[in-house]
Every structure is written in structure tokens, then in C-alpha cells.
Design a protein around this motif. Structure first.
Motif, short mmCIF file in Angstrom:
data_model
loop_
_atom_site.label_atom_id
_atom_site.label_comp_id
_atom_site.label_asym_id
_atom_site.label_seq_id
_atom_site.Cartn_x
_atom_site.Cartn_y
_atom_site.Cartn_z
N THR A 1 0.85 -1.19 0.00
CA THR A 1 0.00 0.00 0.00
C THR A 1 0.88 1.24 0.00
O THR A 1 1.78 1.36 0.83
N ILE A 2 0.63 2.13 -0.95
CA ILE A 2 1.41 3.37 -1.07
C ILE A 2 0.45 4.54 -0.95
O ILE A 2 -0.53 4.64 -1.69
N LYS A 3 0.71 5.40 0.01
CA LYS A 3 -0.10 6.61 0.16
C LYS A 3 0.70 7.79 -0.38
O LYS A 3 1.84 8.01 0.00
N LEU A 4 0.07 8.54 -1.28
CA LEU A 4 0.70 9.71 -1.88
C LEU A 4 -0.07 10.96 -1.45
O LEU A 4 -1.26 11.10 -1.76
N VAL A 5 0.61 11.84 -0.75
CA VAL A 5 0.00 13.07 -0.24
C VAL A 5 0.59 14.24 -1.01
O VAL A 5 1.82 14.43 -1.03
N ASN A 6 -0.27 15.01 -1.68
CA ASN A 6 0.23 16.16 -2.44
C ASN A 6 0.35 17.39 -1.55
O ASN A 6 -0.37 17.55 -0.56
N SER A 7 1.29 18.25 -1.90
CA SER A 7 1.49 19.49 -1.15
C SER A 7 2.02 20.56 -2.09
O SER A 7 2.54 20.27 -3.17
N VAL A 8 1.89 21.81 -1.66
CA VAL A 8 2.43 22.94 -2.40
C VAL A 8 3.14 23.84 -1.41
O VAL A 8 2.65 24.09 -0.31
N ASN B 1 3.23 -7.50 -8.98
CA ASN B 1 2.61 -7.33 -7.67
C ASN B 1 1.30 -6.55 -7.77
O ASN B 1 1.14 -5.69 -8.64
N PHE B 2 0.36 -6.87 -6.87
CA PHE B 2 -0.93 -6.20 -6.82
C PHE B 2 -0.85 -5.11 -5.76
O PHE B 2 -0.64 -5.40 -4.57
N ILE B 3 -1.00 -3.85 -6.17
CA ILE B 3 -0.68 -2.70 -5.33
C ILE B 3 -1.94 -1.85 -5.10
O ILE B 3 -2.75 -1.67 -6.00
N GLU B 4 -2.04 -1.32 -3.91
CA GLU B 4 -3.06 -0.34 -3.56
C GLU B 4 -2.38 1.02 -3.44
O GLU B 4 -1.36 1.14 -2.77
N ILE B 5 -2.92 2.03 -4.12
CA ILE B 5 -2.38 3.39 -4.05
C ILE B 5 -3.48 4.32 -3.53
O ILE B 5 -4.60 4.32 -4.05
N ILE B 6 -3.13 5.09 -2.51
CA ILE B 6 -4.04 6.07 -1.94
C ILE B 6 -3.55 7.46 -2.30
O ILE B 6 -2.38 7.80 -2.07
N PHE B 7 -4.42 8.28 -2.89
CA PHE B 7 -4.12 9.68 -3.15
C PHE B 7 -4.87 10.51 -2.10
O PHE B 7 -6.10 10.43 -2.01
N GLU B 8 -4.12 11.28 -1.34
CA GLU B 8 -4.73 12.10 -0.30
C GLU B 8 -4.47 13.57 -0.64
O GLU B 8 -3.32 13.97 -0.86
N ASN B 9 -5.54 14.35 -0.66
CA ASN B 9 -5.44 15.75 -1.09
C ASN B 9 -5.85 16.69 0.05
O ASN B 9 -7.04 16.95 0.25
N PRO B 10 -4.88 17.20 0.82
CA PRO B 10 -5.23 18.12 1.91
C PRO B 10 -5.42 19.56 1.45
O PRO B 10 -5.74 20.43 2.27
N GLU B 11 -5.24 19.84 0.15
CA GLU B 11 -5.31 21.20 -0.35
C GLU B 11 -6.75 21.63 -0.64
O GLU B 11 -7.69 20.84 -0.55
N TYR C 1 5.49 21.99 -6.25
CA TYR C 1 4.49 21.01 -5.87
C TYR C 1 5.19 19.68 -5.62
O TYR C 1 6.20 19.37 -6.26
N ALA C 2 4.66 18.88 -4.69
CA ALA C 2 5.37 17.67 -4.28
C ALA C 2 4.40 16.53 -4.00
O ALA C 2 3.20 16.73 -3.79
N LEU C 3 4.95 15.33 -3.98
CA LEU C 3 4.28 14.12 -3.49
C LEU C 3 5.13 13.54 -2.38
O LEU C 3 6.32 13.25 -2.58
N ASN C 4 4.54 13.41 -1.20
CA ASN C 4 5.25 12.90 -0.01
C ASN C 4 6.54 13.68 0.24
O ASN C 4 7.57 13.11 0.61
N GLY C 5 6.49 14.97 -0.01
CA GLY C 5 7.62 15.84 0.31
C GLY C 5 8.71 15.91 -0.72
O GLY C 5 9.69 16.64 -0.54
N VAL C 6 8.57 15.19 -1.85
CA VAL C 6 9.57 15.24 -2.92
C VAL C 6 8.95 15.87 -4.16
O VAL C 6 7.90 15.44 -4.64
N SER C 7 9.59 16.91 -4.65
CA SER C 7 9.18 17.60 -5.86
C SER C 7 10.08 17.12 -7.00
O SER C 7 11.30 17.38 -7.00
N HIS C 8 9.50 16.42 -7.94
CA HIS C 8 10.29 15.76 -8.99
C HIS C 8 10.91 16.76 -9.95
O HIS C 8 10.28 17.76 -10.34
#
Length: 552
Positions: free
Chosen positions: A354-361, A427-437, A370-377
Motif C-alpha cells: 500500500t502506497i499513500k501519496l500526499v500532495n502538497s504545495v 505485484n498487486f498494489i493499492e495506491i491512496i491519493f490524499e489531497n489536503p489542499e 508542488y510535491a508528493l510525499n515531500g519530494v518535488s520531482h
């Protein structure tokens, strides 16, 4: 001249004969000349990007399993790439057309994409993935029709129309890029376009489409814009939703549809109203100032202009969330993707990660990021896929620099670097996108479709799995996340390659809200992944390196 023509015709006949003998799927050949030109879609002259002199670009009309050979000549003054939104490129991320997999096409040169569309019946689009070129055009529709052996769950329409809707800026793509590079935001767009224009309502507008009375038409609607979700509706007409990003869906009727950035819907519309003109309307959602784009649909025996009374759009994101809950996969329809008759029981497969991705600005060195989990690509000079293939990934990037489950107190701290996840093949993966903005997000994953299990308010916890749709969630390639909400998807990572997961909001993507997913085949076998094409462009650290031994 006659001898030359006879020779050409003979060669074409021989190639056709060999194709039949070898039993290959059909080939469709395209030559695209990409140039600048002047456009004025909102009445203000500006620089646009043309393909063979067209804005928007030409539609690609293909059938499942067709091989597309697209020779792109870049006659711009900047490096350039196309990406194919939703086309899966099985075993072939070499053709994905994004900076993490491909070297851009230098000005004055050409590159040939070779894509097999496989069994992914539906509506898609292509667009420029480099810089902010998408803001100037270069996009177009891409259809994948069903083979005769695979029936679709509705009668053949009288005709099919591609409808490309999107917000639009009157500033050039170079100015928009400078704004972002200087640390500022794009701000609000100036209008909304439908197929590159908007009706003025002065009685001189030519129709975008025509309909014969009592006939039913298929409209393929894609949001190709940069920022805004759009509500699409047709004056006085209902729409029957039949397909969404490659999946047949339960055929509900709608007066309007919210189409978020990057999404594509197919609807059936019957010409059963008074014969005259009608407006199709696309208007911005979740904005203080509502921008409206219009286009004319004309009955062939019509005798009157469209009414100036535009049907109102819904209000609030709760309406849009409720509409999302009505979307269901059609389990009774024959389709090759992801499987016939819904026999793929995705809800019964054990999740391996399970991977949770939290966006931020936030700001980094005084500039917006802008970033995902604190990393801006940030894209390195050497594309990630090439670095991995040539065995020098340690000189270009690191794997798994973000946690699968970020701390709730991750805050606005941001690290600017390449962001690459390493995921085990199959592999069978679950991805969670969480948007606090406070703004909506829209995410797209190249190379795959995934099951959208749920979108709900609040923050995600394991208890939220009880609300998942584990029976008939739609298999698609784009998911939107409302403000202060989460979205959950599941998929099997069975397509080897380096794949881009990105925000489809252009500003967010350009300033780092994306990452790459490396799915390596442990056997290094052609069964799992194609070799790098001999014609592949090389750049950065691999430019002068010897090519690795090919897979066998």
C-alpha cells in the motif's frame, strides 16, 4: 515517372502481401510536421502549435491491435515530445513520450513513434509533454475502435465526433513557462475552448457538428485543458454514457457531465428535438468566476438559431462526487480489456503493498514547488529509463526516496530531486491519493489502467477499505481527488518499464507533482519487455555509451 509509380505500387503490394502472409496486425502510417503558427481562439492573436497546419491536431482513428507508425518532424525552436494519454504501450515504455523515458526530439530533426494500441477500445488523446507546449496546442483525439469480433454493447451510431474541451490562456506557452520558472503561479485562464474555438453567438458561427433527425451520434469528450474541471452539456439533450477511458460502463442518462482534466467520456446523443441549432457548453467548475465555452450543433433540416438561454451548470463538488458514485463498470459487455464479462475478480486479490501519496504545495528557495510525499520531482538530463537500461541509474537517481506511508506531519518541507518508486513486477498494489489542499487534483498513470475503488471526504485509514467498490469499479487511467478528500485505486503492475504517474494539472506537473514507477522484469526477457529500439534517441550520460546486450 510511370516506371517509378509502378515500382512504388509493386513495393506497396508486396508489403501488403507479406503482412497478410505473416499474419501481422494492420499498420497505419502518419507523417506529422510540427510548426508554430498564429491563432486567435479568443480574439487575441497568439502563437499556436500546429500539426500539419491543423489546430487542434488531426484525429487518429484506429482499431484495436493496429500498429501506429507516427513520424514526427519537429520544426519548432525547442525540443519536443508527444505523449499518448491512456494508450498502454504494452512492454514498451520506449514509446511513452515523456522526459523520464525519452530524449526530446531536437529542433529540425524527426523521430518515429511505433505504437500498438492493443485491445483498449475507447476514447483517448495525445498532447505535447515537454515544457508548457500543451498550452499552445499540439493536442488531438485518438480513437481505438472495436474489432468486428468484439461487439460493443450498443448499436452503431450514425457518426462519431471528437470533442476536445479545455481551459485556455491568451499568454504564450513561453510566457507561461517563464511565470512558473520565476516561482509564480499561472493564475486564471481567460476562456474555455471546444475543438480550438468558442462560438460568439452572433449568428455567424459555423456548426462544429451536424445531426440528422432521429439519428443517434457518439460524442467522444476529452478534457485537454491545463487546470480546470469542466462541466459538459448539450442544450435540450440528454446524454447516455457508454464508455470511459477504455471501459464500457453501465449506461446511465445524464443532463451534464463533470469532465476533470485528462479524463475522456463517450456518450450517445439522439437528435430527437426541434430541428434547429443547439449549443454544446463547457464551463469551469469550482471557480469563483465561471468561464464558458460554446459550440454549435446543427440539425441538417434545422430552421433556427440556438437559444441564448444556456442550461446552468451544477454547483459544488459534492454534486460531482455523487455523479462519480454512479459510474459502474459494465460487467455484461464483451470487451478485451481488462477481461470479458467481468471475470477478473480484482476485489479478491491479496494486496502486496500500500502506497499513500500526499500532495502538497510550498516554496523552495523562494519559488513555488508542488510535491508528493515531500519530494518535488525534477527531470535529470539523462532520462530515467535510459539510465536504468544502461546500468548507470546510481549516477542519475535513487529508488524509493519517499516513504510508502508518510507522516501526518509531513508539512510543507520539500526536497527537489528525481522521484522514482521501485515496484516488483506483477505485484498487486493499492495506491491512496490524499489531497489536503483546497483545489481539486487529477492524476494519470502511463502504461496501465487501474480500478478506482472510491473517492471520499477526509483522510484515509485502513478502515476506509470497508467502503471500497470491490465488484464493478471502472477500470480507467485517470483519477480525480476533491479538496480535503482521498481516492483509492488498485492494479497489478504487470507491464514492465519506467512509467510516469503525474498530476494532470499542468502547473502542478511542471513544478514537480509527479513521479516515475520502475517495474523491472527479473528475467530480462522479451516476454516481459521489448528491447530499446535501434532508432531510440540518446542523450545525457548515455549518449556515447555502448548499447547493452539485448534481451532474448
Amino acid at each position: 515517372m510511370k516506371r517509378v509509380m509502378l515500382l512504388v505500387l509493386s513495393c506497396l503490394w508486396i508489403e501488403s502481401l507479406l503482412t497478410v502472409v505473416r499474419g501481422e496486425d494492420p499498420y497505419l502510417y502518419f507523417t506529422w510536421n510540427v510548426t508554430y503558427g498564429t491563432i486567435s481562439p479568443l480574439g487575441i492573436p497568439q502563437q499556436g502549435i500546429f500539426i500539419n497546419g491543423q489546430f487542434p491536431g488531426p484525429n487518429i482513428n484506429s482499431t484495436s491491435n493496429n500498429n501506429l507508425v507516427i513520424n514526427v518532424f519537429n520544426n519548432l525552436d525547442e525540443p519536443f515530445l508527444f505523449t499518448w494519454n491512456g494508450i498502454q504501450h504494452r512492454k514498451n515504455s520506449w514509446q511513452d513520450g515523456v522526459a523520464g523515458t525519452n530524449c526530446p526530439i531536437p529542433p529540425g530533426t524527426n523521430f518515429t513513434y511505433r505504437i500498438q494500441v492493443k485491445d483498449q477500445i475507447g476514447s483517448y488523446f495525445y498532447y505535447p509533454s515537454t515544457a508548457m507546449h500543451r498550452a499552445a496546442g499540439g493536442f488531438g483525439g485518438l480513437r481505438v475502435n472495436s474489432r468486428l469480433l468484439i461487439p460493443v454493447p450498443y448499436p452503431d451510431p450514425e457518426d462519431e465526433y471528437t470533442v476536445l474541451i479545455g481551459d485556455w490562456y491568451t499568454k504564450s506557452h513561453t510566457i507561461l513557462r517563464k511565470l512558473l520558472d520565476s516561482g509564480r503561479s499561472l493564475g486564471r485562464p481567460e476562456g474555455v475552448l471546444i475543438n480550438g474555438k468558442t462560438a460568439k453567438g452572433d449568428g455567424k458561427d459555423e456548426p462544429l457538428f451536424t445531426m440528422k433527425p432521429a439519428k443517434t451520434y457518439k460524442y467522444r469528450i476529452c478534457n485537454v485543458g491545463l487546470k480546470n474541471s469542466l462541466n459538459y452539456r448539450i442544450q435540450g439533450h440528454s446524454m447516455k454514457l457508454v464508455e470511459m477511458e477504455g471501459s464500457h460502463v453501465v449506461q446511465n442518462m445524464y443532463d451534464s457531465l463533470d469532465v476533470h482534466v485528462g479524463e475522456c467520456f463517450s456518450v450517445l446523443v439522439t437528435a430527437d428535438k426541434e430541428p434547429k441549432d443547439y449549443y454544446m457548453v463547457a464551463s469551469t467548475r469550482f471557480t469563483k468566476t465561471v468561464l464558458i465555452g460554446k459550440g454549435i450543433i446543427r440539425y441538417t433540416n434545422g430552421k433556427g438559431p440556438a437559444s441564448p438561454d444556456i442550461p446552468p451548470a451544477p454547483v459544488g463538488w459534492a454534486w460531482s462526487l455523487n455523479q462519480f458514485h454512479t459510474f459502474r463498470w459494465n460487467l455484461t459487455a464483451s470487451a478485451a480489456r481488462p477481461n470479458p464479462q467481468g471475470s477478473y475478480k480484482y476485489g479478491q486479490i491479496n494486496i502486496t503493498r500500500t502506497i499513500k501519496l500526499v500532495n502538497s504545495v510550498s516554496k523552495s528557495n523562494g519559488k513555488l514547488r508542488y510535491a508528493l510525499n515531500g519530494v518535488s520531482h525534477v527531470d535529470p538530463e539523462t532520462p530515467l529509463k535510459l539510465a536504468e537500461y544502461f546500468g548507470i541509474s546510481d549516477k542519475v537517481f535513487k529508488y524509493d526516496t519517499i516513504p510508502d506511508n508518510p507522516s501526518p506531519n509531513i508539512g510543507n518541507a520539500v526536497t527537489v530531486q528525481p522521484n522514482v518508486l521501485n515496484i516488483t513486477h506483477r505485484n498487486f498494489i493499492e495506491i491512496i491519493f490524499e489531497n489536503p489542499e483546497k483545489t481539486i487534483q487529477s492524476y494519470h498513470l502511463d502504461g496501465y489502467s487501474f480500478f478506482v475503488l472510491g473517492i471520499e471526504p477526509g483522510t484515509w485509514t485502513p478502515e476506509k477499505r470497508k467502503s471500497y467498490n470491490l465488484l464493478d469499479a471502472v477500470s480507467r487511467h485517470t483519477v480525480h481527488v476533491f479538496p480535503k478528500c482521498w481516492a483509492a485505486i488498485m492494479l497489478t503492475f504487470d507491464n514492465a518499464g519506467m512509467w510516469n504517474l503525474r498530476s494532470d494539472i499542468a502547473e502542478s506537473r511542471y513544478l514537480g507533482q509527479q513521479l516515475y514507477i520502475s517495474v523491472l522484469s527479473p528475467e530480462h526477457s522479451l516476454r516481459d519487455e521489448y528491447n530499446m529500439p535501434d532508432s531510440n534517441l540518446l542523450c545525457g550520460l548515455v549518449k556515447n555509451l555502448p548499447k547493452p546486450a539485448p534481451y532474448s
